[in-house]
Design a protein around this motif. Structure first.
Motif, short mmCIF file in Angstrom:
data_model
loop_
_atom_site.label_atom_id
_atom_site.label_comp_id
_atom_site.label_asym_id
_atom_site.label_seq_id
_atom_site.Cartn_x
_atom_site.Cartn_y
_atom_site.Cartn_z
N ASP B 559 -39.48 30.87 18.10
CA ASP B 559 -39.66 29.95 19.22
C ASP B 559 -41.08 30.00 19.80
O ASP B 559 -41.61 28.99 20.25
CB ASP B 559 -38.67 30.27 20.34
N HIS B 560 -41.69 31.20 19.79
CA HIS B 560 -43.01 31.34 20.38
C HIS B 560 -44.08 30.68 19.53
O HIS B 560 -45.13 30.31 20.03
CB HIS B 560 -43.36 32.82 20.54
N THR B 561 -43.84 30.60 18.24
CA THR B 561 -44.91 30.19 17.33
C THR B 561 -44.65 28.83 16.68
O THR B 561 -45.53 28.31 16.01
CB THR B 561 -45.09 31.25 16.22
N LEU B 562 -43.47 28.27 16.90
CA LEU B 562 -43.09 27.03 16.23
C LEU B 562 -44.08 25.89 16.51
O LEU B 562 -44.53 25.19 15.60
CB LEU B 562 -41.67 26.64 16.67
N ALA B 563 -44.44 25.74 17.80
CA ALA B 563 -45.30 24.61 18.17
C ALA B 563 -46.67 24.73 17.50
O ALA B 563 -47.20 23.76 16.95
CB ALA B 563 -45.46 24.56 19.69
N ARG B 564 -47.24 25.92 17.53
CA ARG B 564 -48.57 26.12 16.96
C ARG B 564 -48.54 25.93 15.43
O ARG B 564 -49.42 25.29 14.86
CB ARG B 564 -49.08 27.51 17.33
N VAL B 565 -47.48 26.46 14.78
CA VAL B 565 -47.37 26.29 13.33
C VAL B 565 -47.26 24.80 12.99
O VAL B 565 -47.93 24.29 12.09
CB VAL B 565 -46.18 27.09 12.77
N THR B 566 -46.45 24.07 13.76
CA THR B 566 -46.30 22.64 13.50
C THR B 566 -47.63 21.91 13.69
O THR B 566 -48.00 21.04 12.91
CB THR B 566 -45.24 22.04 14.45
N GLN B 567 -48.37 22.32 14.74
CA GLN B 567 -49.67 21.70 14.97
C GLN B 567 -50.60 21.93 13.78
O GLN B 567 -51.25 20.99 13.30
CB GLN B 567 -50.28 22.32 16.23
N LEU B 568 -50.62 23.15 13.27
CA LEU B 568 -51.47 23.46 12.11
C LEU B 568 -51.03 22.64 10.89
O LEU B 568 -51.85 22.12 10.14
CB LEU B 568 -51.40 24.95 11.78
N VAL B 569 -49.70 22.55 10.69
CA VAL B 569 -49.17 21.79 9.55
C VAL B 569 -49.68 20.35 9.60
O VAL B 569 -50.01 19.76 8.57
CB VAL B 569 -47.62 21.83 9.56
N ASN B 570 -49.81 19.82 10.81
CA ASN B 570 -50.14 18.40 10.91
C ASN B 570 -51.63 18.10 11.07
O ASN B 570 -52.04 16.96 10.96
CB ASN B 570 -49.34 17.77 12.05
N LYS B 571 -52.44 19.13 11.35
CA LYS B 571 -53.84 18.80 11.51
C LYS B 571 -54.78 19.48 10.50
O LYS B 571 -55.95 19.12 10.40
CB LYS B 571 -54.32 19.04 12.94
N THR B 572 -54.27 20.45 9.76
CA THR B 572 -55.16 21.15 8.83
C THR B 572 -55.40 20.30 7.59
O THR B 572 -54.46 19.88 6.92
CB THR B 572 -54.56 22.51 8.44
N ASN B 573 -56.67 20.05 7.30
CA ASN B 573 -57.02 19.22 6.15
C ASN B 573 -57.69 19.99 5.03
O ASN B 573 -57.54 19.66 3.87
CB ASN B 573 -57.98 18.11 6.58
N GLN B 574 -58.47 20.98 5.40
CA GLN B 574 -59.37 21.58 4.41
C GLN B 574 -58.72 22.72 3.66
O GLN B 574 -58.57 22.67 2.44
CB GLN B 574 -60.67 22.01 5.10
#
Lengths: 80, 725
Positions: B559-574
């Motif tokens: 629960d603590h890390t879900l939001a940040r992981v999802t953000q990385l999944v959706n914005k990491t390109n390189q």
């Protein structure tokens, strides 16, 4: 005791002489290079180290390590 | 009520009974936070060594070393010195310097002295140069001047340049001269200084047989102050004009008889006077007279003269610029505490006259010229221009760079980025002040920045000692500084306004005249220069990575890390092997499923915590794990973090009894960076499927992780994930 040790360290740095050993009575007559220019450096280094400001009267009258020790004592004991 | 911390610590130390002293000290050090005050460290160590025997001191040291606070390290360094253990003292000082966000000048100077005493002269010189290079208080100069002399006299001293400088002053120069010599020493220049007789400088210039001419100066500084004018409040201001014209006549005579460059210090404007505002408004007002004398001095300067307005220093230092007691007792102008800054300005003029000013400003891009990361945030996401405050400040910084470029400073880009990404804002973002054409060199690649700077210097045919490097990232700054000590790397904070202030404060590009060549330099370089590819250079990168003291942590997505992981999944390109995007609910479902292994990763180093910077989502069956998503923030590229992640993945698969791990690389426009990631991690390509790689857990050992220490998943998150309805 600490004040003397700290002053000794400052003298050693200002004169770049690790062998310098001081006591209360060490004076500008014993220490080579303790002239008016060195006096300005010593005063400002001691003020910075102890976080205090010596008065012009103190600065112009101090000629020995004991003079510095007494001045530091006066300034730090003010509140005690 | 304000209590001076030093007095408070002194009070505690002096009141403590001998049997309490050790505990009091430990408590004090554990209470300390942030930057440590060297004087307090000295005081604590002094009390310990004077009042307790060495065995007790060593117990305190053990307790403090477990805590590793900056103050604890300073106390340890001083105690080791008292106990005659220079190696241990050196280690403790080095540790204290590494943990500080800005290395403390006092500690650098202490380490310089220690190393000088051990015969490590080159290192001592480097330390003392850093200590005195910027914003050191006067007291540090007072304590270091004799050591500067010792090091200049040593065989290890190899100055960039030697020069002879004459001080011609109406006040005493005995305190200024060694500060000036030490300041030049910090910049690699050895100044031999001639001090004329106090208050006698006019005679020295007039007398063709004076010591001044026998000295044959390269540089002469004329130091006057407002008291020289002896102005009453309502003086005829012709008097001030005549004073200024008299000085100009002296310049002419001096220049006839000597080839020296003259630096004229203007007159200081006292903030107040008995006549109040009339001193500014009446035609014959005193402040008005001083200002007009400065105008007369600085107008139409002849060749070979530069003018330094002391009121720029007054604006910086306020009334600390003057000390009445020092004036009345020693004819000392300005105040001793203003001397280091005055010496900075005088050295900047001297360096300019000697042709040693910096010529190139190399800049990072992401979070240096704009806010955000172009490769991740894309054109629409970076901050430059309104409406954000830092966006506006980045424009101001760019404007400042543009003005530097217009007067002959060359600009270069040195950035870790894809070339196309790095160029996009210059081509397409309308708020950008700087355009591609403004740069004489443009290095945007994934090589290390020290190597890139070397290549830029070679391309421009300029020495690295004429480079200043601006980067918001303290790790990159430390790396470049360690590899290229001749490059100036200002401690510039991370905000655009801090970077701008650091550039202005540094006076690196001081110029004393403007030639046509200056205005055209940029065009010439651009025309001459074919941008050659930048070569990779990894000289002792390993040592550097080792010195970062990196610690990584990993744990199951919860629960603590879900939001940040999802953000990385959706914005990491390189650094993203498959670039699969998932919603928060999809990631949650995977994390809850027994068929998935979903892991987050954090990294911290001595510069701070980078936070949660990577994730792996792997589908698992009893025999085979398949990596669905593997991504990492480009903030931690080049840190070996991917190896840590790989080892963690393979170890977990092995422990669950799987036989193999399979990964895929799906190429996109942005992720060329990781096309060979799997082979680098020991995976072998599958013959039948392009872009698919396999790691055979039964055959291959799991590779060891270099440079990064692992810490088990934080106990604060128990891996609990709540199902949502």
């Amino acid at each position: 005791m600490y004040n003397l040790a700290a002053i000794q360290n400052i003298f050693r740095e200002v004169f770049d002489d690790e062998s310098l050993t001081l006591d209360r009575n060490s004076s500008s007559a014993d220490i080579e290079g303790w002239d008016s220019v060195a006096q300005v450096k010593l005063v400002l280094a001691i003020e910075e180290h102890f976080g205090l400001q010596l008065s012009t009267e103190e600065v112009s009258s101090i000629r020995s390590v004991g003079g510095f020790l007494d001045a530091i004592e006066r300034h730090t004991r003010r509140a005690a | 009520m304000a209590i001076d911390t030093r007095q408070l610590v002194r009070h505690i130390l002096e009141r403590a009974a001998p049997e309490q002293l050790a505990d009091e000290v430990i408590a004090l050090v554990l209470l300390s936070a942030g930057e440590a005050c060297p004087e307090i460290g000295d005081m604590i160590a002094g009390h310990l060594s004077l009042r307790l025997d060495e065995a007790v001191c060593n117990r305190v040291l053990d307790r403090l070393s477990a805590d590793a606070s900056p103050l604890g390290r300073l106390v340890a360094a001083r105690l080791h010195l008292e106990h005659h253990q220079p190696e241990k003292a050196d280690d403790a000082m080095s540790a204290a310097l590494l943990t500080a966000s800005t290395p403390a000048p006092t500690v650098l100077a202490q380490r310089a002295r220690l190393r000088a005493n051990q015969g490590r002269l080159s290192e001592a010189i480097a330390d003392l140069q850093s200590a005195l290079a910027s914003s050191a208080p006067y007291a540090l100069f007072a304590k270091s001047e004799k050591l500067v002399e010792r090091l200049i006299a040593s065989a290890a001293w190899a100055p960039r340049r030697k020069a002879r400088l004459a001080l011609l002053a109406s006040s005493t120069t005995a305190i200024l001269a060694p500060v000036l010599r030490a300041t030049a020493f910090a910049r690699g220049v050895e100044l031999e200084i001639y001090q004329g007789l106090y208050g006698n400088f006019r005679q020295e210039v007039l007398d063709p047989n004076s010591g001044l001419y026998r000295f044959q100066p390269d540089l002469a500084i004329v130091l006057v102050n407002h008291r020289d004018l002896h102005l009453g409040p309502l003086e005829d201001n012709h008097f001030a004009m005549r004073f200024a014209e008299g000085l100009r006549d002296l310049w002419a005579l001096l220049r006839q008889r000597s080839a020296c460059h003259i630096i004229q210090l203007g007159l200081d404007l006292p903030p107040h006077g008995a006549w109040g505002s009339l001193e500014d408004t009446l035609a014959e007002g005193r402040r008005r007279a001083i200002a007009s004398a400065n105008l007369t001095l600085s107008a139409n300067l002849p060749t070979g003269i530069s003018f330094l307005d002391p009121n720029a220093l007054v604006a910086e230092l306020g009334d600390r610029f003057w000390s009445d007691t020092q004036w009345y007792s020693a004819k000392q102008y300005p105040a001793p505490s203003a001397l280091p800054r005055l010496a900075d300005y005088l050295c900047a003029h001297s360096m300019a006259a000697l042709g040693l000013s910096s010529k190139v400003l190399a800049v990072d891009l992401d979070n240096t010229l704009w806010g955000g990361v172009i490769g991740e945030d894309l054109l629409g996401g970076i901050r430059v221009g309104p409406p954000t405050p830092d966006g506006e400040a980045f424009v101001a910084l760019q404007q400042y760079l543009k003005e530097l470029q217009q007067r002959g400073v060359l600009l270069a880009v040195c950035s870790k980025n894809n070339r196309a990404d790095a160029e996009a804002p210059f081509r397409q973002h309308e708020a950008m002040v700087l355009k591609l054409d403004d740069f004489a060199a443009f290095a945007a690649n994934w090589n290390d920045k020290a190597g890139n700077l070397r290549t830029i210097a070679a391309d421009l045919a300029l020495g690295l000692d004429s480079f200043v490097f601006l980067d918001d990232n303290p790790m990159e700054r430390a790396w470049v500084r360690s590899q290229l000590p001749q490059v100036i790397v200002p401690e510039c904070g991370s905000k655009p306004w801090e970077m701008l202030a650091a550039l202005e404060r540094g006076l690196y590009f001081e110029t004393i005249c403007l030639t046509r060549e200056d205005r055209q330099r940029h065009e010439n370089y651009r025309a001459n220069q074919a941008r050659s590819a930048l070569k990779h250079d990894a000289a002792s990168l390993e040592d550097f990575l080792e010195s970062l003291e990196m610690v990584a942590e990993d744990g199951p997505v919860d629960d603590h890390t879900l939001a940040r992981v999802t953000q990385l999944v959706n914005k990491t390109n390189q650094f993203n092997l498959t670039t699969r995007r998932y919603t928060e609910e999809q990631v949650r479902a995977m994390a809850l499923s027994p068929d998935w292994w979903c892991r987050w990763f954090r990294l911290a180093d001595r510069f701070g915590d980078h936070g949660l910077i990577g994730a792996i989502l792997a589908h698992r069956s009893s025999r085979r794990w398949t990596v669905d998503t593997w991504l990492m923030s480009c903030r931690v590229l080049g840190r070996n973090m991917e190896q840590f992640m790989a080892a963690c993945l393979l170890q977990s698969a092995w422990q669950s009894g799987a036989a193999e791990v399979v990964g895929r690389y799906v190429p996109t426009e942005k992720n060329g960076l990781v096309q060979d990631l799997y082979p680098r991690m020991g995976f072998t390509p599958c013959h039948d499927l392009v872009g698919q790689y396999l790691f055979d857990l039964r055959q291959q050992p799991i590779p060891a992780v270099a440079f990064i220490r692992g810490r088990p998943a934080g106990s604060q998150s128990g891996g609990i994930l709540k199902r949502t309805a």
